[in-house]
Write a protein that holds these residues in place. Structure first.
Motif, PDB file in Angstrom:
ATOM      1  N   LYS A  25       0.817  -1.356   0.082  1.00  3.95           N
ATOM      2  CA  LYS A  25       0.103   0.020  -0.084  1.00  3.95           C
ATOM      3  C   LYS A  25       0.858   1.428  -0.115  1.00  3.95           C
ATOM      4  CE  LYS A  25      -3.716   2.423   0.902  1.00  3.95           C
ATOM      5  NZ  LYS A  25      -4.586   2.824  -0.097  1.00  3.95           N
ATOM      6  N   GLU A  26       1.668   1.252   1.069  1.00  6.31           N
ATOM      7  CA  GLU A  26       2.760   2.430   0.941  1.00  6.31           C
ATOM      8  C   GLU A  26       3.500   2.697  -0.162  1.00  6.31           C
ATOM      9  OE1 GLU A  26       3.822   2.011   5.959  1.00  6.31           O
ATOM     10  OE2 GLU A  26       5.401   1.645   4.383  1.00  6.31           O
ATOM     11  N   GLU A  27       4.187   1.639  -0.760  1.00  6.67           N
ATOM     12  CA  GLU A  27       5.289   1.699  -1.785  1.00  6.67           C
ATOM     13  C   GLU A  27       4.597   2.002  -3.132  1.00  6.67           C
ATOM     14  OE1 GLU A  27       7.978  -1.408  -1.591  1.00  6.67           O
ATOM     15  OE2 GLU A  27       9.059  -0.152   0.230  1.00  6.67           O
ATOM     16  N   LEU A  28       3.402   1.131  -3.474  1.00  7.40           N
ATOM     17  CA  LEU A  28       2.735   1.043  -4.792  1.00  7.40           C
ATOM     18  C   LEU A  28       1.219   1.469  -4.863  1.00  7.40           C
ATOM     19  CD1 LEU A  28       4.520  -2.508  -5.925  1.00  7.40           C
ATOM     20  CD2 LEU A  28       5.084  -0.160  -6.614  1.00  7.40           C
ATOM     21  N   GLY A  29       0.642   2.003  -3.679  1.00  6.82           N
ATOM     22  CA  GLY A  29      -0.717   2.294  -3.850  1.00  6.82           C
ATOM     23  C   GLY A  29      -1.741   1.002  -3.799  1.00  6.82           C
ATOM     24  N   LEU A  30      -1.234  -0.267  -3.665  1.00  8.36           N
ATOM     25  CA  LEU A  30      -1.893  -1.410  -3.833  1.00  8.36           C
ATOM     26  C   LEU A  30      -3.013  -1.709  -2.760  1.00  8.36           C
ATOM     27  CD1 LEU A  30       0.462  -3.483  -6.036  1.00  8.36           C
ATOM     28  CD2 LEU A  30      -1.211  -1.981  -6.881  1.00  8.36           C
ATOM     29  N   GLU A  31      -4.150  -2.229  -2.905  1.00 10.26           N
ATOM     30  CA  GLU A  31      -5.106  -2.818  -2.046  1.00 10.26           C
ATOM     31  C   GLU A  31      -4.881  -4.399  -2.152  1.00 10.26           C
ATOM     32  OE1 GLU A  31      -6.280  -1.447   0.307  1.00 10.26           O
ATOM     33  OE2 GLU A  31      -6.351   0.701  -0.187  1.00 10.26           O
ATOM     34  N   PRO A  32      -4.963  -5.178  -1.169  1.00 13.42           N
ATOM     35  CA  PRO A  32      -5.056  -6.634  -1.505  1.00 13.42           C
ATOM     36  C   PRO A  32      -6.043  -7.285  -2.798  1.00 13.42           C
ATOM     37  CG  PRO A  32      -5.108  -6.274   0.876  1.00 13.42           C
ATOM     38  CD  PRO A  32      -5.472  -4.989   0.181  1.00 13.42           C
ATOM     39  N   ILE A  33      -7.084  -6.498  -3.060  1.00 14.99           N
ATOM     40  CA  ILE A  33      -7.835  -6.935  -4.036  1.00 14.99           C
ATOM     41  C   ILE A  33      -6.920  -6.543  -5.612  1.00 14.99           C
ATOM     42  CG2 ILE A  33      -9.931  -6.878  -2.896  1.00 14.99           C
ATOM     43  CD1 ILE A  33     -10.394  -3.995  -4.508  1.00 14.99           C
ATOM     44  N   ASP A  34      -5.923  -5.750  -5.573  1.00 16.00           N
ATOM     45  CA  ASP A  34      -5.193  -5.582  -6.664  1.00 16.00           C
ATOM     46  C   ASP A  34      -4.341  -6.710  -7.048  1.00 16.00           C
ATOM     47  OD1 ASP A  34      -6.602  -3.116  -6.723  1.00 16.00           O
ATOM     48  OD2 ASP A  34      -5.004  -2.027  -5.460  1.00 16.00           O
ATOM     49  N   TYR A  35      -4.116  -7.502  -6.192  1.00 18.96           N
ATOM     50  CA  TYR A  35      -3.178  -8.683  -6.719  1.00 18.96           C
ATOM     51  C   TYR A  35      -3.531  -9.986  -6.136  1.00 18.96           C
ATOM     52  CZ  TYR A  35      -1.253  -6.975  -2.025  1.00 18.96           C
ATOM     53  OH  TYR A  35      -1.322  -6.840  -0.691  1.00 18.96           O
ATOM     54  N   GLU A  36      -2.941 -11.093  -6.910  1.00 19.99           N
ATOM     55  CA  GLU A  36      -3.381 -12.646  -6.384  1.00 19.99           C
ATOM     56  C   GLU A  36      -2.715 -12.798  -5.100  1.00 19.99           C
ATOM     57  OE1 GLU A  36      -5.424 -14.346  -8.116  1.00 19.99           O
ATOM     58  OE2 GLU A  36      -5.309 -13.220 -10.065  1.00 19.99           O
ATOM     59  N   PRO A  37      -3.238 -13.740  -4.167  1.00 23.25           N
ATOM     60  CA  PRO A  37      -2.461 -13.978  -2.941  1.00 23.25           C
ATOM     61  C   PRO A  37      -0.910 -14.217  -3.236  1.00 23.25           C
ATOM     62  CG  PRO A  37      -4.599 -15.390  -3.106  1.00 23.25           C
ATOM     63  CD  PRO A  37      -4.244 -14.423  -4.427  1.00 23.25           C
ATOM     64  N   PRO A  38      -0.073 -13.583  -2.312  1.00 21.40           N
ATOM     65  CA  PRO A  38       1.291 -13.960  -2.673  1.00 21.40           C
ATOM     66  C   PRO A  38       1.649 -15.325  -2.245  1.00 21.40           C
ATOM     67  CG  PRO A  38       0.809 -11.724  -1.631  1.00 21.40           C
ATOM     68  CD  PRO A  38      -0.499 -12.619  -1.651  1.00 21.40           C
ATOM     69  N   GLN A  39       2.371 -15.810  -3.159  1.00 21.35           N
ATOM     70  CA  GLN A  39       3.080 -17.212  -2.706  1.00 21.35           C
ATOM     71  C   GLN A  39       4.231 -17.350  -2.359  1.00 21.35           C
ATOM     72  OE1 GLN A  39       0.936 -20.057  -3.957  1.00 21.35           O
ATOM     73  NE2 GLN A  39      -0.550 -18.283  -3.876  1.00 21.35           N
ATOM     74  N   TYR A  40       4.789 -17.935  -1.194  1.00 14.24           N
ATOM     75  CA  TYR A  40       6.046 -18.161  -0.419  1.00 14.24           C
ATOM     76  C   TYR A  40       7.082 -18.432  -1.465  1.00 14.24           C
ATOM     77  CZ  TYR A  40       9.678 -19.284   2.797  1.00 14.24           C
ATOM     78  OH  TYR A  40      10.833 -19.168   3.313  1.00 14.24           O
ATOM     79  N   LEU A  41       8.186 -17.857  -1.594  1.00 13.77           N
ATOM     80  CA  LEU A  41       9.162 -18.436  -2.340  1.00 13.77           C
ATOM     81  C   LEU A  41      10.468 -19.114  -1.341  1.00 13.77           C
ATOM     82  CD1 LEU A  41       9.999 -15.592  -5.277  1.00 13.77           C
ATOM     83  CD2 LEU A  41       9.395 -17.988  -5.415  1.00 13.77           C
ATOM     84  N   THR A  42      11.071 -18.060  -0.447  1.00 12.20           N
ATOM     85  CA  THR A  42      11.974 -18.629   0.069  1.00 12.20           C
ATOM     86  C   THR A  42      12.510 -17.512   1.230  1.00 12.20           C
ATOM     87  OG1 THR A  42      14.438 -19.377  -0.075  1.00 12.20           O
ATOM     88  CG2 THR A  42      13.860 -17.421  -1.424  1.00 12.20           C
TER      89      THR A  42
END
Ligand SMILES: [Zn+2]
Length: 172
Positions: free
Chosen positions: A84-101
């Motif tokens: 939200k702070e860095e890109l102005g994104l809300e959770p509805i704006d992106y797919e559920p983040p997948q853990y990498l490492t």
């Protein structure tokens, strides 16, 4: 980071081993890494979006989106706040983040070097969503996932995150 004085009583600390310190009063102090989260966005044509750092240290170098956890924040709360702070994104704006490492890194700050432990995730933006750089993000650059310039990545933790992302996308 080297610890010099006990935060509980102010006495001098003695390094017992590695990250474990003890003072004369028997207080044990642990010099653990500072947790951070990092997110890589992948475009429909499998390019990865990276942040151009807008602040020191390593201003102008490439980074994941994200940052340090605040206080007792958990990873998912920190991730939502940072996007939200860095890109102005809300959770509805992106797919559920997948853990990498996760990987350790070293972050120069006010004359000392902080140990960080970064947890990396990847996600895709929903169609029509355009991230707007803000806060400590000076810009956004995109690269084919297998052609990221590792010399421009600002730290070892981010390099490990990109390698993990490359593994996800080399198997499909
Ligand atoms: Zn003490």
């Amino acid at each position: 980071v080297k610890f010099n004085f006990c935060r509980r009583c102010g006495a001098a600390l003695k390094q017992i081993n590695g990250h474990v310190y003890e003072c004369a009063d028997g207080h044990t102090i642990f010099a653990n890494s500072n947790p951070t989260i990092g997110v890589f966005f992948v475009t429909p044509d499998d390019q990865v979006l990276l942040s151009v750092r807008g602040i020191e240290p390593r201003k102008g170098m490439l980074d994941s989106f994200g940052g340090f956890l605040d206080g007792e924040e958990n990873f998912q709360t920190a991730l939502g706040r940072e996007l939200k702070e860095e890109l102005g994104l809300e959770p509805i704006d992106y797919e559920p983040p997948q853990y990498l490492t996760s990987e350790t890194g070293h972050y120069p700050y006010q004359g000392e070097t902080l140990s960080v432990i970064s947890s990396f995730f990847w996600s895709r933006l929903k169609p029509g969503v355009t991230p707007i750089p803000a806060d400590d993000v000076a810009g956004i650059e995109s690269f084919p996932i297998d052609q990221v310039d590792f010399d421009r990545l600002h730290d070892d933790d981010v390099r490990a995150g990109i390698r993990a992302l490359q593994q996800v996308f080399s198997s499909d």
